[in-house]
Design a protein around this motif. Structure first.
Motif, short mmCIF file in Angstrom:
data_model
loop_
_atom_site.label_atom_id
_atom_site.label_comp_id
_atom_site.label_asym_id
_atom_site.label_seq_id
_atom_site.Cartn_x
_atom_site.Cartn_y
_atom_site.Cartn_z
N PRO A 14 0.83 -1.26 0.13
CA PRO A 14 -0.03 -0.09 0.02
C PRO A 14 0.78 1.06 0.06
CG PRO A 14 -0.67 -1.63 1.65
CD PRO A 14 0.63 -2.08 0.95
N PRO A 15 0.47 2.26 -0.83
CA PRO A 15 1.42 3.52 -1.32
C PRO A 15 1.42 3.97 0.37
CG PRO A 15 -0.11 3.23 -3.01
CD PRO A 15 -0.43 2.27 -2.01
N VAL A 16 0.33 3.92 1.07
CA VAL A 16 0.23 4.84 2.40
C VAL A 16 1.45 4.20 3.36
CG1 VAL A 16 -1.34 3.23 3.36
CG2 VAL A 16 -1.12 5.58 4.20
N LYS A 32 4.43 3.14 2.46
CA LYS A 32 5.69 3.61 1.96
C LYS A 32 5.75 5.26 2.04
CE LYS A 32 5.26 1.41 -2.07
NZ LYS A 32 5.73 1.20 -3.76
N GLU A 33 4.71 5.86 1.78
CA GLU A 33 4.52 7.51 2.00
C GLU A 33 4.92 7.74 3.47
OE1 GLU A 33 1.04 8.25 0.18
OE2 GLU A 33 1.68 7.89 -1.83
N ALA A 34 4.15 6.80 4.35
CA ALA A 34 4.41 7.11 5.72
C ALA A 34 6.07 7.04 6.27
CB ALA A 34 3.55 6.12 6.74
N ALA A 35 6.66 6.06 5.59
CA ALA A 35 8.08 5.87 6.16
C ALA A 35 8.90 6.96 5.37
CB ALA A 35 8.53 4.38 5.20
N PHE A 36 8.46 7.48 3.83
CA PHE A 36 9.56 8.56 3.60
C PHE A 36 9.29 9.77 4.23
CE2 PHE A 36 9.33 6.17 -0.73
CZ PHE A 36 10.57 6.01 -0.95
N GLY A 37 7.91 9.86 4.73
CA GLY A 37 7.43 11.01 5.41
C GLY A 37 8.19 11.07 7.03
N ILE A 38 8.62 10.13 7.50
CA ILE A 38 9.36 10.23 8.72
C ILE A 38 10.93 10.20 8.41
CG2 ILE A 38 7.85 9.46 10.28
CD1 ILE A 38 9.35 6.60 10.11
N GLY A 39 11.26 10.35 6.98
CA GLY A 39 12.81 10.66 6.82
C GLY A 39 13.50 9.39 6.12
N CYS A 40 12.89 8.39 6.06
CA CYS A 40 13.48 7.29 5.66
C CYS A 40 14.08 7.28 4.01
CB CYS A 40 12.62 5.83 5.43
SG CYS A 40 12.08 5.36 7.11
N PRO A 56 15.25 5.61 0.43
CA PRO A 56 14.73 4.46 -0.29
C PRO A 56 15.21 3.23 -0.09
CG PRO A 56 15.24 6.16 -1.81
CD PRO A 56 15.75 6.72 -0.52
N TRP A 57 16.50 3.23 0.36
CA TRP A 57 17.09 1.82 0.89
C TRP A 57 16.31 1.15 1.88
CZ3 TRP A 57 18.90 -2.71 0.62
CH2 TRP A 57 19.61 -3.17 1.68
N GLU A 58 16.12 2.27 3.10
CA GLU A 58 15.30 1.98 4.32
C GLU A 58 13.98 1.37 3.93
OE1 GLU A 58 18.02 4.62 7.56
OE2 GLU A 58 16.54 5.71 6.28
N VAL A 59 13.43 2.15 2.92
CA VAL A 59 11.98 1.96 2.93
C VAL A 59 11.79 0.50 2.30
CG1 VAL A 59 9.83 2.40 1.39
CG2 VAL A 59 11.22 4.34 2.45
N VAL A 60 12.70 0.18 1.36
CA VAL A 60 12.87 -1.11 0.84
C VAL A 60 13.06 -2.31 1.82
CG1 VAL A 60 13.81 -2.68 -0.90
CG2 VAL A 60 13.31 -0.43 -1.44
N LYS A 61 14.08 -1.87 2.59
CA LYS A 61 14.52 -2.81 3.66
C LYS A 61 13.48 -3.13 4.75
CE LYS A 61 17.32 -2.11 6.98
NZ LYS A 61 18.67 -2.00 7.74
N ASN A 62 12.87 -2.03 5.33
CA ASN A 62 12.03 -2.19 6.43
C ASN A 62 10.51 -2.20 6.15
OD1 ASN A 62 14.20 -2.04 8.11
ND2 ASN A 62 14.31 0.03 7.83
N VAL A 63 10.02 -1.87 4.84
CA VAL A 63 8.63 -1.60 4.73
C VAL A 63 8.31 -2.80 3.71
CG1 VAL A 63 6.86 -0.47 3.77
CG2 VAL A 63 8.47 0.80 5.27
N VAL A 64 8.97 -2.48 2.16
CA VAL A 64 8.46 -3.29 1.06
C VAL A 64 8.55 -4.98 1.32
CG1 VAL A 64 8.75 -3.84 -1.26
CG2 VAL A 64 8.76 -1.50 -0.43
N ILE A 65 10.09 -5.16 1.55
CA ILE A 65 10.58 -6.58 1.71
C ILE A 65 9.66 -7.32 2.78
CG2 ILE A 65 12.53 -8.14 2.37
CD1 ILE A 65 13.05 -6.98 -0.24
#
Lengths: 331, 339
Positions: free
Chosen positions: A212-214, A216-224, A226-235
């Motif tokens: 869900p985009p929300v 990823k957006e939340a993760a980006f929003g707190i300053g992650c 792209p690598w951290e988003v992939v590692k901690n959210v997407v995977i």
């Protein structure tokens, strides 16, 4: 037309109750037929599986009874004296598939992540289509290409460099000991890696796009990053799907026959070096089944059974791994 | 899981189809890849003349024997002669159809056909893995003028059971102590070294593709694929080139009248001109065929080939059977095969 409708309307009022009952009966009947048919289809699959396992076991029994445990550990494959050991093909199958996954998993996941998270919009379609086309190429084409193009190239240009580079490193210098053969475990692994790559990529890309985009957006929003988003959210969100894709790829690698037969060298020897010829279970069966008889046929069927067992172990291990992951994540 | 199931199912289906490819109208046979180029040509000419086709599957001698025993074909073809005892046991008749030569083919930069000379013991050492480099002392001694690279030798052999392999290893076993100790005579020995390819076609293709390789194929395949063959030193210590006269010289040593069940191996024959790796290729049929019509049709084809096929055979560098042997074979047909 209108007359007839009128007529039938009249009748409907008369016998509506009985009509409804018969319609309901029809529904029940249809429902039952549908259920029975799907049930039959499902049972056929079970019967097929059982029949295949059964005939494999029956066919393999003479060889397994004669050679016992040494069938797994012996490297000898003598069709004249009828001494059969499956160690070389099992070794070749496991190592070539393992190496293929070692190459294909990181590359495949990398492509999928790039496509879903980082790729500029205009590149997404062409790369995506290219991967799907790659998945559609028949394995014989990979075999021919591997035989005529990849294998000579590896032998002339890549293997001498590998031998030279790894020569001073203990351990790796036996794995990459020369001379390099065009048809070798290394070449076969590389072909397999290319063959399973589209499976892993296509499935990973599909499951990555279900995040869900929300989130990823939340993760980006707190300053992650792209690598951290992939590692901690997407995977973490998609790991079941990703493992599924990897397993599908591994399944293909373990059973692949035609392409491997072309480039592995079909040698019943276990060499320390990856650059030496080897054989796999499926390549051995493809090469030798036609002229086999008696104990020889039984040994080949036993090889088939081994492939079955290996695949089963791999899939079971994947299931257990997934369960562990889920427990750890506390889902 | 699904994957492995589909593989196994495919394998089963493959086996099923491979044993049931008998066409009703055509003469059906299967076996040796060695004479396949010739049988294909004969079949083409025969069809033109008589309208009858021949369906020959070149699946290797091992496969040919298996299929005739399974009675899925009218005739089997093999380069490894079946022993008279086995013929009797299976109720089969065997006769030689044509003869030919096996050549060692190499792929080396700057080396052309005939540039390289090899003798039996050296060939045995190469295929046993004792000689691993092209600039080995033994090879240098045989080829003082050739520039041999220091590259590793890639040995290419058959991956399937093969009559060509039987004759090749029969030769190596006679002349090389190294080979005799390590592998022996077999249609599919335990190869000490090398990479395997399926069929004469496969070996020819792999040698053509692989620099620094050496393999063995029937001469027609070497010629078709324009591969580099090596000259050999024969039993009389003479250097010979693979040509029709050299094959004929070796074949003239055969004593078919005396050979029980036509069991005859023609490797390492004496004679200054003799090519050391010569062999006959054989046909197997039932004494009491289940389908007498098909059997008679097949005999008609072979009879036609003996009468009209000699020139075609020589064009493709096979040696036709001498007239006296053909007469002998015709007698065998009349006496042994039930019509």
């Amino acid at each position: 037309m209108t007359d007839m409708t009128m007529e039938s309307e009249k009748q409907t009022t008369i016998s509506s109750a009985s009509l409804r009952a018969s319609a309901l009966k029809n529904f029940i009947l249809g429902d039952m037929i549908f259920r029975r048919m799907t049930l039959t289809a499902a049972i056929v699959v079970l019967l097929l599986l059982g029949a295949i396992i059964g005939s494999l076991v029956i066919g393999a029994y003479p060889a397994l009874a004669k050679f016992g445990f040494s069938f797994l550990t012996s490297e000898r494959w003598n069709t004249d004296q009828e001494i059969f050991g499956a160690f070389a093909p099992i070794y070749g199958t496991v190592i070539s598939s393992f190496l293929a996954m070692l190459i294909a998993v990181p590359v495949g996941l990398g492509i999928a992540i790039f496509l879903t998270e980082l790729c500029p919009q205009f590149l997404r379609r062409p790369i995506g289509v290219a991967i799907e086309l790659l998945a559609g190429i028949p394995s014989i084409i990979y075999g021919i290409w591997g035989f005529f193009v990849l294998a000579p190239f590896l032998k002339e240009s890549v293997m001498p460099k590998l031998v030279w580079f790894f020569a001073p490193i203990p351990g790796l210098n036996t794995l990459f000991a020369g001379p390099g053969y065009a048809a070798s475990l290394f070449t076969a692994s590389l072909i397999l890696a290319i063959m399973v790559l589209p499976f892993i990529t296509a499935i990973s890309r599909d499951v990555f796009s279900t995040v869900p985009p929300v989130l990823k957006e939340a993760a980006f929003g707190i300053g992650c990053t792209p690598w951290e988003v992939v590692k901690n959210v997407v995977i973490p969100y998609t790991r079941v799907g990703v493992v599924g894709g990897v397993m599908l790829g591994l399944g293909r690698a373990l059973g692949e026959t035609m392409a491997v037969t072309f480039v592995i060298g079909n040698s019943h020897k276990v060499a320390g070096s990856l650059l030496s010829p080897a054989t796999t279970i499926s390549a051995t069966i493809a090469n030798e089944f036609q002229e086999s008889s008696g104990m020889f046929t039984s040994a080949l069927l036993a090889l088939g059974l081994m492939l079955f067992v290996i695949t089963f172990i791999v899939l079971a291990a994947a299931r257990i791994m997934l369960m562990r992951l889920e427990q750890k994540a506390g889902v | 899981m699904q994957f492995s199931i589909s593989r196994v199912a495919m394998a089963v289906a493959l086996v099923a189809t491979s044993t049931t490819t008998v066409l009703a109208a055509d003469i059906s046979g299967a076996g040796a890849t060695f004479p396949y180029p010739l049988y294909a040509k004969w079949a083409e000419n025969y069809k033109k003349e008589t309208g009858n086709g021949l369906n020959y599957q070149s699946i290797g001698s091992g496969g040919g024997i298996k299929q005739i025993i399974a009675k899925t074909v009218t005739f089997g073809a093999t380069d490894a002669p079946m022993t008279p005892e086995d013929q009797a046991k299976n109720g089969l008749v065997m006769w030689p159809m044509v003869m030919g030569g096996i050549v060692a083919v190499v792929n080396l930069d700057g080396i052309k056909s005939g540039d390289l000379v090899i003798d039996g013991p050296t060939l045995g050492d190469i295929f046993s893995g004792k000689i691993t480099k092209w600039d080995d002392a033994a090879l240098k001694k045989l080829n003082p003028k050739a520039t041999l690279p220091s590259d590793a030798i890639t040995v290419v052999h058959r991956a399937d059971g093969s009559g060509t392999t039987f004759n090749f290893t029969n030769y190596l076993d006679k002349v090389s102590a190294e080979w005799h100790g390590k592998a022996g005579v077999s249609q599919s020995p335990e190869w000490p070294v090398g990479v395997g390819s399926k069929g004469n076609e496969g070996v020819a293709g792999t040698v053509g593709q692989t620099k620094g390789s050496i393999g063995y194929v029937e001469y027609a395949y070497a010629k078709q694929q324009k591969l580099t063959y090596a000259n050999m030193i024969n039993k009389d210590r003479k250097t010979v080139t693979p040509t029709l006269p050299a094959f004929q010289a070796a074949a003239s040593n055969a004593n078919w009248e005396k050979a029980v069940g036509y069991y005859e191996v023609l490797t390492n024959e004496p004679g200054a001109e003799s090519w050391p790796m010569t062999n006959a290729t054989f046909i197997l049929m039932y004494k009491e065929p289940a389908d007498k019509v098909a059997s008679a049709e097949a005999i008609k084809f072979f009879d036609w080939a003996f009468t009209n096929g000699g020139k075609t055979a020589e064009e493709l560098d096979y040696i036709p059977m001498p007239a006296n042997v053909v007469a002998l074979v015709r007698k065998t047909w009349a006496a042994d095969i039930k019509k």
